[in-house]
Design a protein around this motif. Structure first.
Motif, mmCIF file in Angstrom:
data_model
loop_
_atom_site.group_PDB
_atom_site.id
_atom_site.type_symbol
_atom_site.label_atom_id
_atom_site.label_comp_id
_atom_site.label_asym_id
_atom_site.label_seq_id
_atom_site.Cartn_x
_atom_site.Cartn_y
_atom_site.Cartn_z
ATOM 1 N N TRP A 171 0.825 -1.207 0.000
ATOM 2 C CA TRP A 171 0.000 0.000 0.000
ATOM 3 C C TRP A 171 0.860 1.257 0.000
ATOM 4 N N ARG A 172 1.903 1.272 0.829
ATOM 5 C CA ARG A 172 2.757 2.462 0.908
ATOM 6 C C ARG A 172 3.403 2.760 -0.433
ATOM 7 N N LEU A 173 3.841 1.729 -1.117
ATOM 8 C CA LEU A 173 4.458 1.923 -2.427
ATOM 9 C C LEU A 173 3.418 2.329 -3.469
ATOM 10 N N ARG A 174 2.326 1.614 -3.484
ATOM 11 C CA ARG A 174 1.253 1.882 -4.453
ATOM 12 C C ARG A 174 0.734 3.308 -4.310
ATOM 13 N N SER A 175 0.512 3.745 -3.088
ATOM 14 C CA SER A 175 -0.077 5.060 -2.858
ATOM 15 C C SER A 175 0.856 6.191 -3.267
ATOM 16 N N ARG A 176 2.127 5.882 -3.419
ATOM 17 C CA ARG A 176 3.104 6.891 -3.843
ATOM 18 C C ARG A 176 3.486 6.731 -5.315
ATOM 19 N N GLY A 177 2.768 5.871 -6.009
ATOM 20 C CA GLY A 177 3.020 5.699 -7.435
ATOM 21 C C GLY A 177 4.182 4.781 -7.766
ATOM 22 N N CYS A 178 4.630 3.997 -6.782
ATOM 23 C CA CYS A 178 5.745 3.062 -7.016
ATOM 24 C C CYS A 178 5.174 1.676 -7.333
ATOM 25 N N TRP A 179 4.417 1.592 -8.434
ATOM 26 C CA TRP A 179 3.679 0.368 -8.732
ATOM 27 C C TRP A 179 4.594 -0.799 -9.076
ATOM 28 N N LYS A 180 5.665 -0.544 -9.787
ATOM 29 C CA LYS A 180 6.586 -1.624 -10.153
ATOM 30 C C LYS A 180 7.193 -2.250 -8.902
ATOM 31 N N ARG A 209 4.184 17.090 -10.237
ATOM 32 C CA ARG A 209 5.633 17.170 -10.490
ATOM 33 C C ARG A 209 6.407 16.315 -9.500
ATOM 34 N N LEU A 210 5.977 16.316 -8.246
ATOM 35 C CA LEU A 210 6.633 15.510 -7.211
ATOM 36 C C LEU A 210 6.615 14.025 -7.577
ATOM 37 N N LEU A 211 5.523 13.585 -8.216
ATOM 38 C CA LEU A 211 5.374 12.181 -8.583
ATOM 39 C C LEU A 211 5.909 11.882 -9.985
ATOM 40 N N GLY A 212 6.603 12.834 -10.572
ATOM 41 C CA GLY A 212 7.213 12.587 -11.873
ATOM 42 C C GLY A 212 6.243 12.641 -13.041
ATOM 43 N N GLY A 213 5.215 13.487 -12.932
ATOM 44 C CA GLY A 213 4.268 13.635 -14.030
ATOM 45 C C GLY A 213 3.107 12.669 -13.992
ATOM 46 N N VAL A 214 2.752 12.219 -12.799
ATOM 47 C CA VAL A 214 1.649 11.262 -12.619
ATOM 48 C C VAL A 214 0.538 11.940 -11.816
ATOM 49 N N ALA A 247 -1.377 15.775 -15.723
ATOM 50 C CA ALA A 247 -0.201 16.571 -16.071
ATOM 51 C C ALA A 247 -0.428 17.299 -17.388
ATOM 52 N N GLU A 248 -1.018 16.597 -18.359
ATOM 53 C CA GLU A 248 -1.300 17.217 -19.653
ATOM 54 C C GLU A 248 -2.345 18.326 -19.507
#
Length: 248
Positions: free
Chosen positions: A10-19, A228-233, A238-239
């Motif tokens: 959950w901690r990874l997923r919630s921060r956009g670290c899906w891989k 921007r913090l999440l790298g464009g996610v 972002a668009e």
């Protein structure tokens, strides 16, 4: 979420670290249907937020389908297949609308009326009605069922999504007070859960119905900072924010 693995995922997923989240689940997912489904969910969510990783999500889903033995497990994987196909269609990757409808219909046939997965299924059927079938009446009914079901089953994250989509429908109907309330509730829940990847979209949606121009600008600025913090996610937000800045 007492399982240490679930907490870490959950901690990874919630921060956009899906891989990274998917990799944590990989050993257990080899022969555990529940873990395989969770891995599929993580990778499908990555597709929705980044519009990348489609092959990995498809492979993970097939692996989960292969391990599904009970009606509940098969219904859950069918629900995920419907959502992956929906995401592909919505984001313009490939038109899989028929596959999405068929898979969600299969999930509905497999899942019992009281299944805790039913609210998620109702929500996703609402998405199909709203964005693919352009049937707002059907979408509203599905979102309302999902909203009530999420509350009954204690699915707080799903409730943040149902609040958001009910608010969007209120906005489309011109009911801005209801829209503001729904978007604010969605934002509150996501902040409380620490669902960082979902906070920027909630901020941007609330900004769109905020009557005070200064407050709306503040909300959009904060949304942009998080993107921007999440790298464009998320990529679609972002668009959108980039287009708005260019227009300004």
């Amino acid at each position: 979420m007492d399982d240490p693995l679930d907490t870490a995922v959950w901690r990874l997923r919630s921060r956009g670290c899906w891989k990274d989240a998917a990799e944590l689940l990989t050993p257990r997912a080899a022969d555990d249907a529940s873990a395989a489904l969770k891995r599929s969910v993580v990778l499908t969510e990555r597709c929705m937020y980044t519009s990348t990783g489609w092959d990995a999500a498809e492979d993970a889903l097939r692996a989960a389908e292969a391990l599904a033995l009970t009606d509940t497990e098969r219904g859950a994987t069918a629900c995920e297949r419907g959502y992956l196909a929906y995401a592909s269609t919505l984001l313009g990757v490939r038109d899989r609308a028929d596959e999405a409808r068929t898979a969600l219909g299969r999930a509905a046939a497999l899942l019992s009326p009281g299944s805790p997965i039913r609210p998620l299924l109702d929500f996703r059927r609402g998405l199909i009605s709203q964005h693919l079938a352009h049937n707002p009446t059907g979408a509203l009914a599905a979102f309302q069922r999902a909203h009530a079901g999420a509350a009954a089953h204690g699915d707080t994250l799903l409730r943040s999504f149902t609040w958001r989509h009910l608010a969007a429908m209120a906005e489309a109907d011109g009911d801005l007070p209801d829209a503001r309330h729904g978007f604010a509730e969605s934002l509150r829940i996501r902040e409380e859960l620490g669902y960082l990847v979902g906070i920027a979209p909630a901020l941007a949606a609330l900004a769109d119905v905020e009557p005070d121009p200064d407050e709306a600008a503040r909300l959009r600025t904060e949304a942009g900072r998080l993107v921007r913090l999440l790298g464009g996610v998320p990529v679609w937000l972002a668009e959108q924010l980039s287009t708005e800045e260019t227009a300004d």
